[in-house]
Write a protein that holds these residues in place. Structure first.
Motif, PDB file in Angstrom:
ATOM      1  N   PRO A 275     -19.472  69.777 -23.596  1.00  0.00           N
ATOM      2  CA  PRO A 275     -18.203  69.850 -22.858  1.00  0.00           C
ATOM      3  C   PRO A 275     -17.165  70.663 -23.610  1.00  0.00           C
ATOM      4  CG  PRO A 275     -19.048  67.597 -22.901  1.00  0.00           C
ATOM      5  CD  PRO A 275     -19.886  68.384 -23.859  1.00  0.00           C
ATOM      6  N   MET A 276     -16.342  71.383 -22.860  1.00  0.00           N
ATOM      7  CA  MET A 276     -15.240  72.203 -23.404  1.00  0.00           C
ATOM      8  C   MET A 276     -15.735  73.243 -24.390  1.00  0.00           C
ATOM      9  SD  MET A 276     -12.243  69.307 -23.824  1.00  0.00           S
ATOM     10  CE  MET A 276     -13.313  68.141 -24.686  1.00  0.00           C
ATOM     11  N   ARG A 277     -16.939  73.745 -24.148  1.00  0.00           N
ATOM     12  CA  ARG A 277     -17.478  74.797 -25.009  1.00  0.00           C
ATOM     13  C   ARG A 277     -16.603  76.038 -24.925  1.00  0.00           C
ATOM     14  NH1 ARG A 277     -20.842  79.310 -25.017  1.00  0.00           N
ATOM     15  NH2 ARG A 277     -22.373  79.350 -26.717  1.00  0.00           N
ATOM     16  N   PRO A 278     -16.204  76.617 -26.064  1.00  0.00           N
ATOM     17  CA  PRO A 278     -15.341  77.807 -26.020  1.00  0.00           C
ATOM     18  C   PRO A 278     -16.040  78.969 -25.320  1.00  0.00           C
ATOM     19  CG  PRO A 278     -15.383  76.850 -28.224  1.00  0.00           C
ATOM     20  CD  PRO A 278     -16.459  76.176 -27.446  1.00  0.00           C
ATOM     21  N   VAL A 279     -15.274  79.700 -24.554  1.00  0.00           N
ATOM     22  CA  VAL A 279     -15.807  80.903 -23.901  1.00  0.00           C
ATOM     23  C   VAL A 279     -15.354  82.166 -24.613  1.00  0.00           C
ATOM     24  CG1 VAL A 279     -15.978  79.781 -21.659  1.00  0.00           C
ATOM     25  CG2 VAL A 279     -13.847  80.910 -22.295  1.00  0.00           C
TER      26      VAL A 279
ATOM     27  N   GLU B 160     -15.308  84.703 -27.432  1.00  0.00           N
ATOM     28  CA  GLU B 160     -16.247  85.088 -28.492  1.00  0.00           C
ATOM     29  C   GLU B 160     -15.592  85.040 -29.864  1.00  0.00           C
ATOM     30  OE1 GLU B 160     -19.396  85.612 -28.332  1.00  0.00           O
ATOM     31  OE2 GLU B 160     -19.522  85.348 -26.161  1.00  0.00           O
ATOM     32  N   GLU B 161     -14.306  85.328 -29.923  1.00  0.00           N
ATOM     33  CA  GLU B 161     -13.622  85.293 -31.218  1.00  0.00           C
ATOM     34  C   GLU B 161     -13.560  83.871 -31.761  1.00  0.00           C
ATOM     35  OE1 GLU B 161      -9.339  86.681 -33.199  1.00  0.00           O
ATOM     36  OE2 GLU B 161      -9.838  87.169 -31.105  1.00  0.00           O
ATOM     37  N   GLU B 162     -13.291  82.908 -30.891  1.00  0.00           N
ATOM     38  CA  GLU B 162     -13.259  81.512 -31.338  1.00  0.00           C
ATOM     39  C   GLU B 162     -14.646  81.053 -31.785  1.00  0.00           C
ATOM     40  OE1 GLU B 162     -11.874  77.078 -29.730  1.00  0.00           O
ATOM     41  OE2 GLU B 162     -11.685  78.852 -28.455  1.00  0.00           O
ATOM     42  N   LEU B 163     -15.684  81.470 -31.071  1.00  0.00           N
ATOM     43  CA  LEU B 163     -17.038  81.119 -31.484  1.00  0.00           C
ATOM     44  C   LEU B 163     -17.379  81.744 -32.834  1.00  0.00           C
ATOM     45  CD1 LEU B 163     -18.931  81.497 -28.075  1.00  0.00           C
ATOM     46  CD2 LEU B 163     -18.451  79.379 -29.291  1.00  0.00           C
ATOM     47  N   SER B 164     -16.938  82.980 -33.054  1.00  0.00           N
ATOM     48  CA  SER B 164     -17.193  83.636 -34.342  1.00  0.00           C
ATOM     49  C   SER B 164     -16.476  82.918 -35.473  1.00  0.00           C
ATOM     50  CB  SER B 164     -16.762  85.105 -34.271  1.00  0.00           C
ATOM     51  OG  SER B 164     -17.484  85.805 -33.277  1.00  0.00           O
ATOM     52  N   ASP B 165     -15.252  82.462 -35.217  1.00  0.00           N
ATOM     53  CA  ASP B 165     -14.517  81.724 -36.253  1.00  0.00           C
ATOM     54  C   ASP B 165     -15.229  80.417 -36.599  1.00  0.00           C
ATOM     55  OD1 ASP B 165     -12.644  83.722 -36.242  1.00  0.00           O
ATOM     56  OD2 ASP B 165     -11.234  82.671 -34.927  1.00  0.00           O
ATOM     57  N   MET B 166     -15.763  79.722 -35.588  1.00  0.00           N
ATOM     58  CA  MET B 166     -16.485  78.482 -35.858  1.00  0.00           C
ATOM     59  C   MET B 166     -17.740  78.747 -36.668  1.00  0.00           C
ATOM     60  SD  MET B 166     -16.049  76.641 -32.109  1.00  0.00           S
ATOM     61  CE  MET B 166     -17.069  75.227 -32.563  1.00  0.00           C
ATOM     62  N   SER B 167     -18.462  79.816 -36.342  1.00  0.00           N
ATOM     63  CA  SER B 167     -19.665  80.163 -37.111  1.00  0.00           C
ATOM     64  C   SER B 167     -19.312  80.526 -38.547  1.00  0.00           C
ATOM     65  CB  SER B 167     -20.394  81.326 -36.436  1.00  0.00           C
ATOM     66  OG  SER B 167     -20.807  80.977 -35.129  1.00  0.00           O
ATOM     67  N   ALA B 168     -18.176  81.214 -38.723  1.00  0.00           N
ATOM     68  CA  ALA B 168     -17.750  81.578 -40.080  1.00  0.00           C
ATOM     69  C   ALA B 168     -17.403  80.337 -40.896  1.00  0.00           C
ATOM     70  CB  ALA B 168     -16.561  82.529 -40.004  1.00  0.00           C
ATOM     71  N   GLU B 169     -16.810  79.327 -40.259  1.00  0.00           N
ATOM     72  CA  GLU B 169     -16.517  78.075 -40.967  1.00  0.00           C
ATOM     73  C   GLU B 169     -17.797  77.428 -41.476  1.00  0.00           C
ATOM     74  OE1 GLU B 169     -13.609  75.211 -39.499  1.00  0.00           O
ATOM     75  OE2 GLU B 169     -13.166  76.631 -37.879  1.00  0.00           O
ATOM     76  N   VAL B 170     -18.844  77.421 -40.641  1.00  0.00           N
ATOM     77  CA  VAL B 170     -20.106  76.814 -41.062  1.00  0.00           C
ATOM     78  C   VAL B 170     -20.725  77.615 -42.201  1.00  0.00           C
ATOM     79  CG1 VAL B 170     -22.426  76.174 -40.316  1.00  0.00           C
ATOM     80  CG2 VAL B 170     -20.491  75.855 -38.769  1.00  0.00           C
ATOM     81  N   ALA B 171     -20.705  78.934 -42.076  1.00  0.00           N
ATOM     82  CA  ALA B 171     -21.304  79.775 -43.121  1.00  0.00           C
ATOM     83  C   ALA B 171     -20.564  79.645 -44.449  1.00  0.00           C
ATOM     84  CB  ALA B 171     -21.319  81.235 -42.660  1.00  0.00           C
ATOM     85  N   GLY B 172     -19.245  79.355 -44.414  1.00  0.00           N
ATOM     86  CA  GLY B 172     -18.474  79.246 -45.653  1.00  0.00           C
ATOM     87  C   GLY B 172     -18.435  77.847 -46.245  1.00  0.00           C
ATOM     88  N   ALA B 173     -19.127  76.886 -45.624  1.00  0.00           N
ATOM     89  CA  ALA B 173     -19.135  75.520 -46.162  1.00  0.00           C
ATOM     90  C   ALA B 173     -19.842  75.485 -47.509  1.00  0.00           C
ATOM     91  CB  ALA B 173     -19.819  74.587 -45.173  1.00  0.00           C
ATOM     92  N   PHE B 174     -19.426  74.525 -48.351  1.00  0.00           N
ATOM     93  CA  PHE B 174     -19.991  74.359 -49.702  1.00  0.00           C
ATOM     94  C   PHE B 174     -19.858  75.657 -50.506  1.00  0.00           C
ATOM     95  CE2 PHE B 174     -22.933  71.683 -46.998  1.00  0.00           C
ATOM     96  CZ  PHE B 174     -22.252  70.502 -47.226  1.00  0.00           C
ATOM     97  N   ASP B 175     -18.810  76.429 -50.205  1.00  0.00           N
ATOM     98  CA  ASP B 175     -18.560  77.713 -50.887  1.00  0.00           C
ATOM     99  C   ASP B 175     -19.738  78.668 -50.744  1.00  0.00           C
ATOM    100  OD1 ASP B 175     -16.062  76.808 -51.739  1.00  0.00           O
ATOM    101  OD2 ASP B 175     -16.928  75.874 -53.535  1.00  0.00           O
TER     102      ASP B 175
ATOM    103  N   ARG C  72     -12.615  68.513 -28.585  1.00  0.00           N
ATOM    104  CA  ARG C  72     -13.070  69.887 -28.449  1.00  0.00           C
ATOM    105  C   ARG C  72     -14.069  70.200 -29.556  1.00  0.00           C
ATOM    106  NH1 ARG C  72      -9.585  73.321 -29.698  1.00  0.00           N
ATOM    107  NH2 ARG C  72     -10.388  75.058 -28.455  1.00  0.00           N
ATOM    108  N   PRO C  73     -15.056  71.050 -29.292  1.00  0.00           N
ATOM    109  CA  PRO C  73     -16.064  71.359 -30.313  1.00  0.00           C
ATOM    110  C   PRO C  73     -15.467  71.872 -31.616  1.00  0.00           C
ATOM    111  CG  PRO C  73     -16.785  72.161 -28.166  1.00  0.00           C
ATOM    112  CD  PRO C  73     -15.372  71.682 -27.991  1.00  0.00           C
ATOM    113  N   ALA C  74     -14.397  72.664 -31.530  1.00  0.00           N
ATOM    114  CA  ALA C  74     -13.789  73.180 -32.758  1.00  0.00           C
ATOM    115  C   ALA C  74     -13.219  72.055 -33.607  1.00  0.00           C
ATOM    116  CB  ALA C  74     -12.704  74.201 -32.407  1.00  0.00           C
ATOM    117  N   VAL C  75     -12.606  71.057 -32.958  1.00  0.00           N
ATOM    118  CA  VAL C  75     -12.056  69.913 -33.694  1.00  0.00           C
ATOM    119  C   VAL C  75     -13.183  69.083 -34.304  1.00  0.00           C
ATOM    120  CG1 VAL C  75     -10.698  67.802 -33.468  1.00  0.00           C
ATOM    121  CG2 VAL C  75     -10.017  69.861 -32.221  1.00  0.00           C
ATOM    122  N   THR C  76     -14.235  68.848 -33.516  1.00  0.00           N
ATOM    123  CA  THR C  76     -15.382  68.098 -34.040  1.00  0.00           C
ATOM    124  C   THR C  76     -15.990  68.800 -35.237  1.00  0.00           C
ATOM    125  OG1 THR C  76     -15.857  67.218 -31.831  1.00  0.00           O
ATOM    126  CG2 THR C  76     -17.634  67.153 -33.451  1.00  0.00           C
TER     127      THR C  76
END
Length: 414
Positions: free
Chosen positions: A64-68, A70-85, A156-160
């Motif tokens: 539900p409430m999946r972002p449409v 592309e920039e927001e999706l890219s930011d979320m992917s970047a957060e995951v890639a930058g986890a644990f430094d 929202r997925p970004a908050v989760t």
């Protein structure tokens, strides 16, 4: 060939006393797989593993409430890639998990299956659409720990995702070779619990269906006997003539029965799945085909939907198959006479059901006379109607061109 009258009574008695055993078998609950090796269908796991090779975040279209954007999706992917430094690979999967899926609704087992298929070590996190979460780690210097109280459904997925990453940063830096396969909380959708029953209580609880069927057979036998003993005059039967247009209506309505459309929807899903699994990974029509499979599969797995929803599911599956054949064609408009025909090309005026119609139709309906026997007729409010004339949201989606997949998911509520 005449019905053996002497056998009707014994058959009815046998159904009365023996058929209660049939629901006993059907009532037996089937446990889900206990390990990765017991999963019979790894197609979705393989699809998610392929997506994680290029993006550490997999966000299902059913979330539900999946972002449409592309920039927001890219930011979320970047957060995951930058986890644990960036020192420990992290893979986050947000998806729908129900008791009828390949793991029996167990996200932890899904993560272990992902690692088995992909072979990539690191930390895995799954967040389901009903607010459950699971973690797994393989050859990792960190043992992931999540608190499900902060991941309830509705955010929202970004908050989760932000909450997940914050909790992971506080996880203990304890090396682990492989976290154990633990049990998960039960899904909150399509879940039914049964209390154990004694054999005597089970027999009397299930004797009613067998008794009803036994009495039904006995009633049919008695009615048949009365007919044989005093047959109706042939002249009276022959004098009843059903008008041709009524025969057409009922013949068309018989084609629109729920069980037949459900079988056809299952067949369309099998064909679509077989075709997109055989397509190369870089095929331009794969995203649309997978979106069609998810939306149509959600309709097929939902209960209590009208016949128009099953028709809509078949139309969505056809959209996915056409995307694999002609990915550059984009969204297509279904034929108004029958949405299971080829896509509509241009409008045409004709008479159907005693009215003049101007509908977009396929090439076959444009170049030949449109007959009532070819039009899709469904029963709505206990009366047969052409699907174009039905005031129903599923019928409108089946005949729509713009965003049919998203509209179907929104109508179900996911």
């Amino acid at each position: 060939m005449k019905f053996p009258r002497l056998l009707a009574g014994p058959i009815a008695l046998a159904m009365l006393f023996l058929l209660p055993g049939v629901p006993v078998l059907a009532d037996t609950s089937i446990e889900g797989p206990r390990g990765v090796e017991e999963i019979s269908d790894l197609s979705r796991v393989t699809r998610v593993a392929e997506a994680l090779r290029s993006d550490p975040l997999y966000l299902s279209h059913l979330v539900p409430m999946r972002p449409v954007d592309e920039e927001e999706l890219s930011d979320m992917s970047a957060e995951v890639a930058g986890a644990f430094d960036g020192e420990v690979p992290l893979y986050v999967v947000m998806y729908a998990s129900v008791p009828t899926d390949e793991t029996g609704g167990r996200p932890t087992l899904f993560l272990h299956a992902l690692h088995e298929v992909s072979g990539a070590d690191g930390v895995y996190v799954a967040v389901t659409t009903d607010g459950r979460s699971a973690t797994a780690a393989f050859d990792s210097p960190i043992t992931p720990v999540l608190d499900e109280e902060g991941l309830g459904p509705g955010a929202r997925p970004a908050v989760t995702l932000s909450n997940v990453l914050a909790m992971l940063e506080e996880s203990p830096r304890t090396p682990v070779e492989a976290t154990p396969l633990t049990s998960d909380a039960a899904p909150t959708v399509e879940q039914q619990t049964r209390e154990p029953m004694s054999d005597a209580a089970r027999f009397w609880d299930l004797a009613f269906p067998g008794g009803v069927l036994g009495l039904l057979v006995a009633g049919i036998y008695l009615r048949w006997s009365m007919t044989e003993s005093s047959p109706r005059p042939r002249a009276a039967v022959a004098s009843v003539e059903v008008p041709r247009h009524v025969r057409r209506w009922f013949a068309a309505t018989a084609r629109g029965s729920r069980w037949r459309f459900r079988r056809r929807l299952a067949r369309e899903l099998r064909l679509l799945r077989r075709e997109f699994e055989a397509a190369p990974a870089e095929h331009a029509g794969l995203p649309r085909a997978r979106e069609a499979y998810d939306a149509a599969g959600l309709i097929a797995s939902s209960h209590g939907l009208p016949v128009t929803a099953l028709v809509c599911g078949m139309v969505l599956a056809r959209h996915g198959r056409r995307a694999l054949v002609a990915p550059d064609r984009g969204e297509t408009l279904p034929c108004r006479v029958n949405p299971l025909h080829d896509p509509a090309s241009r409008p045409r005026s004709f008479y159907l059901g005693g009215r003049r119609r101007t509908w977009p139709v396929c090439a076959r309906c444009r170049n030949a006379d449109v007959r009532e026997s070819e039009a899709m007729v469904l029963r709505h409010n206990r009366r047969p109607h052409f699907i174009h004339d039905i005031d129903d949201p599923w019928a409108r989606i089946a005949l729509a061109k713009q965003e049919p997949f998203a509209r179907a998911r929104a109508l179900i509520g996911v």
